[in-house]
Each structure stands twice: as C-alpha cells, then as structure tokens.
Design a protein around this motif. Sequence first.
Motif: not given
Length: 349
Positions: A223-224, A231, A344
């Motif tokens: 998620n981060a 990513a 993000i």
Amino acid sequence: MAEVSVQNVTKKFGTLKALDDVSMDFPDGGFFGLLGPSGSGKTTLLRAIAGFIFVDGGTIRIGEQSVEHVPVEKRDIGMMFQNYALFPNMTVADNIGFGLRVRKVGAAEERRRIGEALELVQLAEHGQRKPHQLSGGQRQRVALARAIVTNPRVLLLDEPLSALDKALRVDMQIELKRIQREIGITTIFVTHDQEEALTLSDKIGILKDGRMTQAGPPRDVYNAPNDIFSATFLGDANILSGSGATDDLRRNEEADIRMPQGFDGKSTLVVRPENMSISLTKPDQEGLSKLKATVVQRVFAGAMATCILQSGGNTIKVIARDQEFPDLSEGAQVWVSWPQDKTIAIPAN
Ligand SMILES: Nc1ncnc2c1ncn2[C@@H]1O[C@H](COP(=O)(O)OP(=O)(O)O)[C@@H](O)[C@H]1O
Ligand SMILES: [Mg+2]
C-alpha cells in the motif's frame, strides 16, 4: 527459537557489492520473505546468516549471540535449499535422522525425534520408503523434516518450492506455514515469487542490487511502496507519468486528478489496478480522480478480468470482477476513476 538481526551488512565479491549496507530485523517466531530479482543478493544474505560466508562489515545476531565469526556448524540453523538432495540409498527415516547422527544424540532419542518430524510433515507411514518411491511434494517434505529435526533456532529456506508446479506449490505453501506455526520457529524464506512472499510472510524485505530497498509487513509495502521499484516489483502498478514535474495531468478536459497526501509536486503517482473502476460516462462524484481513456483490450480470466487502456501516454490496467466492468469494446472511449486515497505518491529521490 530466536530472533535474528542483520545490521549494516556488507559483502563484496571482488568489486561487486553483493550486499550493500543491508539491515533487517526478524523477530522471534515470525515468517519472513526475502524478495528480489535474480542476482539481487537474496542467497548471499541467507548464506551470510547461515555462516557459509563471512561478511565484510556489519553485524549478524541470532538470539543474544553475535555470529559474524561463528562457523556454520555452531550457529544452530536448519536449512533447505532449492537444489536440496536426499540420500537416494537411505530410507526417508535415515535421511531425516542424518543431522541427529552427526550430533550423536543416541538411538532412542533419534527414533523419537524422527517419528515426531515424520508426524509433523504428515509422512508417518513413509519412514521406510526410499526417496524414489515418493512424489516430488513428499520429497520436499522429507527435506523440510530433515531441516527441522535438530530443533534449530532458525530455519532458512532458499526458494524451496520453485521446482514444484503451481498447484503443488500452493499446497506446499499452506503446509509450510502450518508447520512453521506449529513449531514456532523463526523462518527466513527466499523467493522470487511475489505472490508466495505475500501469502506467507509476516514481514518482507525487498532486495535490489544488494540493497534492501524496503522492509515491512506485506500489506504496508504493497500500500505504501517507497520507490517505483517496490511498487512495480510487488504487485501491479499503474504509473501515471506526467505526474512528476508538470501539472498536465491535474485538471483538464480529459483528466481530473486529486493529489494525495504527501504530494510535493515532484512525486510520481501510482494507482493499483484493483482500485480503479471503469465507466462509460464521466463520473460526477466529487473526490474521485478521473481520466479519459481508450479501451485496448479486455481479458477474461474466470472470476477476475483485466482491462488494458490507453490514456495520454499511459498504459493503464484495471482489474475487477468480470461482471463489474461495463460492456466494453476495443477502441471505446471510457472513464477510469478511483478514490483520492488510493493514489500513492512516491517521492522523487
Ligand atoms: N561466490 C560468489 N563469487 C562471486 N560472485 C558471487 C558469488 N555468490 C554470489 N555472487 C554474485 O553476487 C550477486 C548476488 O548473488 P545472489 O545472492 O546469489 O543473488 P540472488 O539469490 O538474489 O539471485 C550476483 O551478482 C552473483 O553473481
Ligand atoms: Mg538465489
């Protein structure tokens, strides 16, 4: 059982830094995945923890003990490597008991521990067989039993399942996790399979070119991600280029992008495919980010479907349950939208 702590570890082979200032903590009893492309240093890190190689700098602690100078046989570690080999002429029980005989534990104790290990890997009936009389998955379980029969403090696994086909691999993942939970052993697991790492791990570390680019619980890293490499390596990521230096993407006829928290004007914007939806008309809901896009391809894959689109210079992938997609033909003009908090922002470094 013990915690493992790796701090600022460096290992060079000639001029190549196979490990470059690597740090990660592996708390007691957890299951940890090391993930990264081929050549990123995963095996080297595992071998450094095991003691097959000595590091050039940094510290490695197992429990209370600093082990940088402790030889492999004194580190009390169980191991299973990708190309593990069972002794073909020994029975399953004798294979499992090998490490116990090396340690001279005594015949009765050896029998008892082999029995427990066979039970644990659900091969209680197979102790007297030879390896060639077992299936691939069963042989794998024998190798695992052999690695844990000595009650090591830490279990190190280097791509142990990569030789198995998909269905068997998934079964073995579940099995491995069950066994690890049952005996509560701190386990460090190397894989290049991101799905495997996500499924099994309490915490993952991502390696690239000998550096640990990120470590944390899989959900947090997913998620981060703290860089584009994480990513894209862990899961699918839509990178909205143009989101860097310019404001082109922010708001015009074809795009209305809500900037997320932490956006500093230079960040790259990333959106996971499952967080986007597709509609035939521009959604009027406030707070959604919206992009006009052209359908390139729709791929049906059972429960889930994937739609590939083009928008500006970006290729965008949207994943949803098949029935959630509107009727889409190739070349159709549609809108892709997603909630503001699903964008993000990855800082420019
Ligand atoms: N014994 C060695 N001698 C020289 N180079 C090595 C040795 N072991 C590993 N390397 C190099 O170190 C890098 C990391 O290797 P490795 O840890 O095996 O990567 P991974 O397991 O992530 O695929 C690679 O470039 C590899 O070629
Ligand atoms: Mg390797």
